[in-house]
Enzyme design. Sequence first.
Site: not given
Ligand code: IMP
Length: 441
Positions: A16, A223
Site C-alpha cells: 500500500k 493492515q
Molecule cells: P496486532 O495488530 O499487532 O494486534 O496484530 C494482530 C494480527 O494482525 C497479527 O496476526 C499480526 O501479525 C497482524 N498484523 C498487524 N499489523 C499488520 C501489518 O501491518 N501487516 C501484516 N499483518 C499485520
Amino acid sequence: MTVTCVFGMQWGDEGKGRIVDLLAAESDFVVRYQGGANAGHTVIVGEEKYILHLLPSGVIQPATINIIGNGVVVDPVTLMEEIDGLVERGIDLDGRFFVSDRAHIVLPHHKTMDEALESLRGDDALGTTSRGIGPAYGDKSRRAGMRAADMLQPERYEEMLRANIGAWNAILDKAGLPPIDVAAVMAEMRVMGERLRPYVADTTAMLIDAYAAGRKILAEGAQGFGLDVDHGSYPFVTSSTTGPAGVAAGTGLPPKALDRVIGIAKAYVTRVGAGPFPTQDTGPAGLQMAEQGHEFGTTTGRPRDCGYFDAVLARRAVLTQGVDAVALMKLDCLSGLSEIKLCTAYELDGERVDAPPAWSGDWERCTPVYESYAGWTEDLGGCRRFEDLPEAAQVYVRAVQDVMHTPIEMISVGAERERFIPLPDGVPDEPVPGETVPAQP
Ligand code: IMP
C-alpha cells in the site's frame, strides 16, 4: 476525484505504501485513519528506502500535508523516532504534519500488556505485533483511554492515567506479574506530550475545510481486509476497521465524501501471525514466493507465510468495501514458477463455499478449489506496458481480474517507483501480442 481511499484486500503487506506514495504526488492531503505502529509501509525513492510505521506515506512528497486521523492509535515514542529519522535525512515536516487531538495514545504499558495477554493465551496466541494495538483500542472502547489532547493537559490526565493503570495492574496481579509503575509512565508521557504539542490539531476541521474547498485527499489504510475486526478472520485480526468503511469514523470526513476506492492485492497472498490461510503453500512454490518477494515483516522481521491468490477473500473485500479498481502488486515475484494456482472458491465438508466462514475454525478447515495457470520464466522488471508481459502472465492477470469482477488498473513489477504498468481501462479482454521478451534495465 477529491477523496480516494487505498486499502489492503488481503492480510496486510500488499504494498500500500508504494501506491500511496505514487498517488500522494497528486494529493494535497494524505491521512491515516486506523491502525497504529503495527503497520510497516515501505517507500523506495531512487536509492533511498523509507520504512514508515505511523507517519502517512505522503511524508516523502515535499508538498503533501500529512495527517494522523482520530481513528489511529498513536505510539508517541515510535512517532518521534520516525520524525527524527526523517529530519536527519533532510525531510522537513514543519507545517505539513498533524495528529488529531482525538487520536488515542498507545501508552507504554499497552505494549507490556499486549505481550502479557499473548503469553496468557498460550497455544491460542494471535501472533500480534506487540505494538500495544489491542490494549490501546480496548481502552478506547471501554472509555478509559488517553487522547492526544489529554497529553497536552498533564493536570487533566493524571487521574485518568491512574485509573487506567489501576485496571491493568489488577490483571497483572492475577497473572502473578509485576505491576506497572504509574509514576514512570506519567514522567514519560509528560516528556512525550511536550514533543507532540506542535503537531496536535483539530484535524477533523482541517479535513472538512479541505474537502469543502475541493482539495484532493488520500485516505491510507493499514493492515488488510482479512485482518478487519468485523469482516476478517476473527479473532485472528487486528483491532480496527481496515477498509474504506473506517475512513469516515477515523477522520471525521462525511461517509459520502469518499468517491474512489482502490484495493491493493498482491499477485499471491502472504500472512504473518496466526489464523486461517487456506491457500498457503508450504512447498517449494511458497518458498520461492517468500524469497523473491523478500517476505519478512517490516515491523517485526517475522517471515511471512506465502500462498496462492485467494479470490474468496478478494471478492468479499470488493463486495463489502465497494472497490472501484485494484492495483495488483509484485507480479514479478511469480517469475520462475512452473504452475500458478488461483483459488476461485473453497470446499468445506464436501460443499462449495464462496464466502469466508464466520468461524475461523471453519475457515481453517476450508480447502481451496484451484484453477491452474502456466507460469513464465522472464524477468518482468522492465515491463511498462501490458503487451510487454509474457503471454502466460497476461493470461494469469486477466483471470485474477475476472474472478474479482473488478478492473485491475495497475500492475507492479518491482519495488522501485517507476516499475509499474498503468492500465487506466483495466486488463484487456484478449491477450495482447508481445514484441520482445522484456529486457532488465
Ligand atoms: P496486532 O495488530 O499487532 O494486534 O496484530 C494482530 C494480527 O494482525 C497479527 O496476526 C499480526 O501479525 C497482524 N498484523 C498487524 N499489523 C499488520 C501489518 O501491518 N501487516 C501484516 N499483518 C499485520
